[in-house]
Design an enzyme around this catalytic site. Sequence first.
Site, PDB file in Angstrom:
ATOM      1  N   PRO A  43      84.961 -63.920  22.037  1.00  0.00           N
ATOM      2  CA  PRO A  43      84.109 -65.010  21.601  1.00  0.00           C
ATOM      3  C   PRO A  43      83.389 -64.996  20.269  1.00  0.00           C
ATOM      4  O   PRO A  43      83.036 -66.072  19.832  1.00  0.00           O
ATOM      5  CB  PRO A  43      83.044 -65.101  22.686  1.00  0.00           C
ATOM      6  CG  PRO A  43      83.275 -63.995  23.610  1.00  0.00           C
ATOM      7  CD  PRO A  43      84.276 -63.103  22.995  1.00  0.00           C
ATOM      8  N   GLU A  44      83.076 -63.953  19.608  1.00  0.00           N
ATOM      9  CA  GLU A  44      82.264 -64.128  18.390  1.00  0.00           C
ATOM     10  C   GLU A  44      83.126 -64.549  17.200  1.00  0.00           C
ATOM     11  O   GLU A  44      84.352 -64.548  17.277  1.00  0.00           O
ATOM     12  CB  GLU A  44      81.497 -62.850  18.073  1.00  0.00           C
ATOM     13  CG  GLU A  44      80.473 -62.488  19.123  1.00  0.00           C
ATOM     14  CD  GLU A  44      79.537 -61.401  18.660  1.00  0.00           C
ATOM     15  OE1 GLU A  44      79.084 -61.462  17.505  1.00  0.00           O
ATOM     16  OE2 GLU A  44      79.273 -60.474  19.436  1.00  0.00           O
TER      17      GLU A  44
END
Length: 269
Positions: A2-3
């Site tokens: 996710p990042e």
Amino acid sequence: MPELAEIECLRVRIANLAVGRRIARAIVVRTSKRQGVTAAVLAGIRGKTLDAVERRGKLLIFRLSDETALLLHCGMSGRLVARKHGNKHDLFCLAFRGGVHLTYNDFRRFGRLWRLPLEGLPRHAVLRKLGPEPLSLRFSESSLASKSRRSVKSAILDQSVVAGLGNIYACESLYRARISPERAVGTLTRDDRVLLVRAIKHTLRAAIARGGSTLADYRGTEGEAGDFETQFAVFGRDGLRCPSCKCDGNIVRVVQNGRSTYFCPVLQK
DNA sequence: AGACGTACCTGACCGC
DNA sequence: TGCGGTCAGGTACGTC
């Protein structure tokens, strides 16, 4: 997945694989109304060409040849993998002409999908409230200027302050800048802010260069090959020695805004 | 304004 | 082996 760093690596991989290809079929494997994964959202994309894959913060933007875009937020555990659907957490699959398949898999199901006209893109709520891209010139010391008493960790995780930082890179960047995550953002000097902005840019670039981080949930699966997690100075390392040779501190874990923060209280002031 | 709890999900891991 | 608690890369909401 996710990042920002992981999404950027994913973006490049998808672009290499599928840009310029025509979508032969969109298959909804598992409908999730909450996530926006429905037949209606993917209706009519058959026959369209994928013109470009862009990224804004943690959002992936697929530009299609009919002047629409698919927006994908991968949440905590979403990822796009180059294979046909089949896993029980697969939600949808895009089959391109030429045999390329992209399958969205998201076991926690926090991800989101939208489809909208390109023309309305900048006004879309999820894009409109995003702050500057951390690797752009628009993100500078002044982006962090504030009189607020909230913690600096909370500020840099706020997507309207800077778009794309998550828990890992927030912790790692604060370590690199030697700034305590518990400092009130309003107490940072201009020099502190300059240091922190540099640290964020450096950390993200380094992570992207290494293909992002691959945590235990994903390790050894389906081709994501990032290994930046081997470079973590603080994240997940509570109880261990601070990697700086100049201090005798140990990494500690505290909870801020309901999320784990890792830092060295000796080095980071 | 901002901290905090809760919710959304599944699964891994740990102590008993 | 099972069971309950805790934790997880994210975000949105209500409440105080």
